[in-house]
Motif scaffolding. Sequence first.
Motif, PDB file in Angstrom:
ATOM      1  N   VAL A 128      -2.772   1.602  -8.505  1.00  0.00           N
ATOM      2  CA  VAL A 128      -3.311   2.508  -7.488  1.00  0.00           C
ATOM      3  C   VAL A 128      -4.678   2.042  -7.004  1.00  0.00           C
ATOM      4  N   GLY A 129      -5.493   1.527  -7.941  1.00  0.00           N
ATOM      5  CA  GLY A 129      -6.851   1.103  -7.588  1.00  0.00           C
ATOM      6  C   GLY A 129      -6.908  -0.113  -6.691  1.00  0.00           C
ATOM      7  N   ASP A 130      -5.791  -0.851  -6.604  1.00  0.00           N
ATOM      8  CA  ASP A 130      -5.761  -2.052  -5.753  1.00  0.00           C
ATOM      9  C   ASP A 130      -5.347  -1.753  -4.316  1.00  0.00           C
ATOM     10  N   CYS A 131      -5.321  -0.474  -3.963  1.00  0.00           N
ATOM     11  CA  CYS A 131      -4.972  -0.100  -2.578  1.00  0.00           C
ATOM     12  C   CYS A 131      -5.954  -0.757  -1.606  1.00  0.00           C
ATOM     13  N   ASP A 181       0.820  -1.209   0.000  1.00  0.00           N
ATOM     14  CA  ASP A 181       0.000   0.000   0.000  1.00  0.00           C
ATOM     15  C   ASP A 181       0.859   1.267   0.000  1.00  0.00           C
ATOM     16  N   ASP A 182       1.961   1.255   0.727  1.00  0.00           N
ATOM     17  CA  ASP A 182       2.839   2.426   0.749  1.00  0.00           C
ATOM     18  C   ASP A 182       3.390   2.716  -0.641  1.00  0.00           C
ATOM     19  N   ALA A 217       0.594   6.935  -6.504  1.00  0.00           N
ATOM     20  CA  ALA A 217      -0.587   7.793  -6.655  1.00  0.00           C
ATOM     21  C   ALA A 217      -0.208   9.268  -6.537  1.00  0.00           C
ATOM     22  N   ASN A 218       0.717   9.576  -5.649  1.00  0.00           N
ATOM     23  CA  ASN A 218       1.173  10.958  -5.478  1.00  0.00           C
ATOM     24  C   ASN A 218       1.777  11.499  -6.772  1.00  0.00           C
ATOM     25  N   VAL A 219       2.639  10.696  -7.409  1.00  0.00           N
ATOM     26  CA  VAL A 219       3.280  11.125  -8.656  1.00  0.00           C
ATOM     27  C   VAL A 219       2.269  11.154  -9.795  1.00  0.00           C
ATOM     28  N   THR A 264      -3.130  11.351   3.449  1.00  0.00           N
ATOM     29  CA  THR A 264      -1.957  12.184   3.729  1.00  0.00           C
ATOM     30  C   THR A 264      -0.737  11.668   2.989  1.00  0.00           C
ATOM     31  N   LYS A 265      -0.598  10.344   2.899  1.00  0.00           N
ATOM     32  CA  LYS A 265       0.539   9.762   2.179  1.00  0.00           C
ATOM     33  C   LYS A 265       0.493  10.123   0.693  1.00  0.00           C
ATOM     34  N   VAL A 266      -0.701  10.088   0.101  1.00  0.00           N
ATOM     35  CA  VAL A 266      -0.839  10.470  -1.303  1.00  0.00           C
ATOM     36  C   VAL A 266      -0.536  11.952  -1.475  1.00  0.00           C
ATOM     37  N   ASN A 267      -1.011  12.749  -0.543  1.00  0.00           N
ATOM     38  CA  ASN A 267      -0.858  14.192  -0.641  1.00  0.00           C
ATOM     39  C   ASN A 267       0.597  14.629  -0.501  1.00  0.00           C
TER      40      ASN A 267
END
Length: 288
Positions: free
Chosen positions: A220-223, A187-188, A194-196, A240-243
């Motif tokens: 990303v959709g498999d998070c 997930d990380d 996803a952020n990029v 927050t991790k994505v942001n």
Amino acid sequence: MPYLKMANDDGRPYDYIYDLIKDELKEKISPKLKNGIDKKHPIACKFYNCRYQYYNLEDKIAQKKVFENEISEYFQKINSALLRPFIVDLAIENAVDDLLRHLNDYSGYYKLAYDVKKWEYFSFKPFVGIHYEDSKEFEEMRVLKYGKVDIEKKKVTYGEQEGLDSKKKNFNEHNNEFGELFGSFTDDERLLIANVFFNIKDNKQEGLSIPSFLKLNRIVGDCKDESIYLIKGNYNTSYTKVNKGIEYYSSYKTQIDLLDSTITKLNNLELKVISSKLKRVKYQLKKA
């Protein structure tokens, strides 16, 4: 350009010249600037490199804010006349980084231009609104290289055929390999991607093909943390991790380990656009 022509006349392969150009930029220009900027103004550099910790905004806006506030205040305390030279040196360093990224993203285009001696196509600028493989320039060079009859057989990115053929053979032998590769992401890693992915403004201009776009959507959709899909998702850790991206993690070792594992898995899926951006993040971290 004369250097490229001479190298071609001497029978030098493009990959050899490409590596020389990258080494020249990395070893002579970037370190010179880095040593000057980092040694003279380490605090200002830290403010710039950690801008996402100060501003939860898009990159250009975060840059503007950190220059207007933290960096400007720093130079006002020591010597305001040093602010402009700092900005100029930093701009040059960022331009070098952008050029290295462009050369990597457009390696297939320039390799073909080098092989067919279309020197006027070495613009070192991205195509606007289209992938370079869809450009009339690339189509023209493919005809020169392969002829019209064989064009459809050469639709994969030039310069990657040998590696792709090997991987296609492996995929045919192991039908479930794609599924295993998609399932290997943590997930990380998915949230970092996803952020990029979220910050890419123009997929075609960045060189992101439709297959790559679909692969990234699946990754990303498999998070597994489905709370991120909620309307009030900005209150949870995954959001927050994505942001924040890699800036979410305070440990340098954690940052590097996460980048390395993510880059390796992206490369296995031929997702070089995103992996090259993460390599740039890693490069910036090591400079800080």
